[in-house]
Write an enzyme that holds these catalytic residues in place. Structure first.
Site, PDB file in Angstrom:
ATOM      1  N   TRP A 136       0.833  -1.209   0.000  1.00  0.00           N
ATOM      2  CA  TRP A 136       0.000   0.000   0.000  1.00  0.00           C
ATOM      3  C   TRP A 136       0.861   1.249   0.000  1.00  0.00           C
ATOM      4  O   TRP A 136       0.552   2.238  -0.661  1.00  0.00           O
ATOM      5  CB  TRP A 136      -0.965  -0.008   1.190  1.00  0.00           C
ATOM      6  CG  TRP A 136      -1.876  -1.193   1.181  1.00  0.00           C
ATOM      7  CD1 TRP A 136      -1.923  -2.198   2.105  1.00  0.00           C
ATOM      8  CD2 TRP A 136      -2.863  -1.532   0.183  1.00  0.00           C
ATOM      9  NE1 TRP A 136      -2.880  -3.119   1.741  1.00  0.00           N
ATOM     10  CE2 TRP A 136      -3.468  -2.741   0.585  1.00  0.00           C
ATOM     11  CE3 TRP A 136      -3.294  -0.924  -1.001  1.00  0.00           C
ATOM     12  CZ2 TRP A 136      -4.474  -3.358  -0.163  1.00  0.00           C
ATOM     13  CZ3 TRP A 136      -4.298  -1.534  -1.748  1.00  0.00           C
ATOM     14  CH2 TRP A 136      -4.875  -2.738  -1.318  1.00  0.00           C
TER      15      TRP A 136
ATOM     16  N   ASP B  45      -1.421   6.782   6.353  1.00  0.00           N
ATOM     17  CA  ASP B  45      -2.465   5.819   5.993  1.00  0.00           C
ATOM     18  C   ASP B  45      -2.600   4.848   7.170  1.00  0.00           C
ATOM     19  O   ASP B  45      -1.742   4.011   7.386  1.00  0.00           O
ATOM     20  CB  ASP B  45      -2.053   5.082   4.704  1.00  0.00           C
ATOM     21  CG  ASP B  45      -2.994   3.940   4.347  1.00  0.00           C
ATOM     22  OD1 ASP B  45      -4.014   3.739   5.035  1.00  0.00           O
ATOM     23  OD2 ASP B  45      -2.702   3.248   3.343  1.00  0.00           O
TER      24      ASP B  45
ATOM     25  N   LYS C 194     -11.429  -1.977   7.520  1.00  0.00           N
ATOM     26  CA  LYS C 194     -10.455  -2.775   8.264  1.00  0.00           C
ATOM     27  C   LYS C 194     -10.742  -2.741   9.771  1.00  0.00           C
ATOM     28  O   LYS C 194     -10.503  -3.701  10.458  1.00  0.00           O
ATOM     29  CB  LYS C 194      -9.030  -2.293   8.009  1.00  0.00           C
ATOM     30  CG  LYS C 194      -8.642  -2.194   6.534  1.00  0.00           C
ATOM     31  CD  LYS C 194      -8.358  -3.534   5.912  1.00  0.00           C
ATOM     32  CE  LYS C 194      -8.265  -3.491   4.396  1.00  0.00           C
ATOM     33  NZ  LYS C 194      -7.286  -2.553   3.848  1.00  0.00           N
TER      34      LYS C 194
HETATM   35  C1  LIG Z   1      -6.759  -2.104   2.456  1.00  0.00           C
HETATM   36  C2  LIG Z   1      -5.774  -1.016   2.498  1.00  0.00           C
HETATM   37  C3  LIG Z   1      -5.758   0.009   1.535  1.00  0.00           C
HETATM   38  C4  LIG Z   1      -6.712   0.038   0.358  1.00  0.00           C
HETATM   39  O1  LIG Z   1      -7.984   0.318   0.785  1.00  0.00           O
HETATM   40  P1  LIG Z   1      -9.200   0.460  -0.259  1.00  0.00           P
HETATM   41  O2  LIG Z   1     -10.264   0.999   0.637  1.00  0.00           O
HETATM   42  O3  LIG Z   1      -9.462  -0.910  -0.788  1.00  0.00           O
HETATM   43  O4  LIG Z   1      -8.802   1.398  -1.320  1.00  0.00           O
HETATM   44  C5  LIG Z   1      -4.833   1.021   1.677  1.00  0.00           C
HETATM   45  N1  LIG Z   1      -3.953   1.026   2.690  1.00  0.00           N
HETATM   46  C6  LIG Z   1      -3.927   0.056   3.628  1.00  0.00           C
HETATM   47  C7  LIG Z   1      -2.931   0.118   4.739  1.00  0.00           C
HETATM   48  C8  LIG Z   1      -4.843  -0.995   3.559  1.00  0.00           C
HETATM   49  O5  LIG Z   1      -4.819  -1.959   4.479  1.00  0.00           O
END
Ligand SMILES: *Cc1c(COP(=O)(O)O)cnc(C)c1O
Length: 362
Positions: A107, A174, A198
């Site tokens: 990511w 993030d 998540k």
């Molecule tokens: C799952 C995830 C993403 C992507 O998320 P989406 O909502 O599918 O775009 C980005 N960063 C991290 C750390 C993730 O776990």
């Protein structure tokens, strides 16, 4: 309405993932009748009083749970954390500026690629040399960067920043896979963003916690929908918000608050992680895939010492009602995602299976 009886499953999915059963029930009720309004959450206007109350409460709960200081906005937008990668660059990187990034996984790498579309990126730390199995430490963040971006928890590889870097420039993080899993000092960040699915709610919304005075400073002309300042000025209601995802996120945040908040979540998560990693370390057939000090309590990655035994192990955990234990396709092996709503009982079920498996093949 007859309450549906659901088969008992121990859900280790990486996202979308387990949410509290009571949230599923409240969400189902909201689909039928939102707070006695006579209207479903799916049909009510987003400009109506009942929905405005949902949005206000969701924003207030984020602020309360994370102790967000004055001067920050909480936004619930669409596009996933994946759009957050590009939004970060568009809203914080000056066209002739430079951004600093830590590359700690899949990511993080995608965030870097999107920023490279908009300006110069300096990768100031990377763990790519060892397949992202550790968190780089002691790196220098240049003081002439517009911002520094990192990923607090690497969902796929199973590593986590235990301590956050000290940065001379605004930090953007993030936090998709560990937001609300532990207390954080929001005041250290210009922006935190996280896909809901998540640890906060269902897929369909991304939370942005953004310092208002950090917005609107790049000189870029942006489409309104990509402009975080516009979203902040409009209270996250510039266009139709993802009403159901915001609603279920609000219910989950409220559940966290009732359970004792993020400090309590952290204790629970640490207890689950100790139980699982304890088994990985104790049982000789299993091996962790990351540096021990960087292990994520959210996503525990491990492999079998003898991969020819995988079919036998897979049959055993599936038999025990476990779901979603397979590692990400880019890593293989196994990944136990243990988000806030996964009960420790589910971890005990997995540990029991691991012990039985070790007895059978040890
Ligand atoms: C799952 C995830 C993403 C992507 O998320 P989406 O909502 O599918 O775009 C980005 N960063 C991290 C750390 C993730 O776990």
């Amino acid at each position: 309405m007859q309450a549906a009886t659901k088969k008992k499953v121990h859900n280790y999915s990486a996202g979308p993932c387990v949410l509290p059963q009571e949230v599923f029930e409240q969400a189902a009720q909201g689909v039928l009748d939102l707070d006695g309004s006579g209207l479903s959450i799916l049909e009510i206007s987003h400009r109506s009083k009942p929905f405005e109350a949902v949005m206000d409460k969701a924003q207030a709960l984020v602020k309360e749970l994370l102790d967000v200081p004055e001067g920050y906005s909480v936004l619930f937008l669409q596009g996933g954390a994946s759009l957050g990668f590009h939004m970060t660059a568009l809203n914080f990187l000056r066209p002739n500026g430079k951004a600093a990034y830590a590359n700690t996984g899949e990511w993080a790498g995608r965030a870097i690629k999107d920023a490279q579309l908009e300006g110069t990126v300096e990768v100031v730390a990377s763990s790519e040399d060892k397949n992202f199995s550790y968190i780089p430490k002691g790196f220098i963040i240049p003081s002439d960067a517009d911002y520094f971006h990192f990923t607090s928890n690497n969902t796929i590889f199973g590593t986590q920043f235990k301590a956050f870097p000290k940065s001379p420039v605004p930090m953007v993080c993030d936090m998709s896979s560990d937001i609300f899993s532990r207390p954080v000092n929001v005041g250290d960040f210009a922006m935190i963003y996280a896909g809901a699915q998540k640890n906060m709610g269902p897929a369909g919304t991304t939370v942005y916690i953004v310092r208002n005075d950090a917005l609107g400073r790049t000189g870029r002309k942006l489409s309104k929908i990509l402009d975080l300042k516009n979203h902040a000025d409009k209270g996250s209601m510039y266009n139709t918000p993802p009403v159901f995802a915001v609603y279920v996120s609000m219910l989950t945040l409220d559940w966290m608050k009732r359970m004792g908040g993020v400090a309590e979540m952290e204790q629970r998560n640490n207890a689950k992680a100790e139980l699982l990693y304890g088994a990985v370390d104790r049982l000789p057939l299993f091996k962790g895939t990351t540096a021990v000090e960087d292990r994520s309590p959210m996503n525990a990655t491990f492999v079998l010492e003898d991969s020819t035994l995988e079919p036998s192990f897979d049959a055993m955990w599936k038999e025990a009602g476990i779901n979603g234990l397979r590692g990400h396709r880019s890593v293989g092996g196994y990944r136990a995602s243990m988000y806030n709503a996964l009960p420790i009982e589910s971890v005990q079920v997995l540990v029991n299976v691991m012990e039985q498996f070790a007895k059978k093949h040890g």
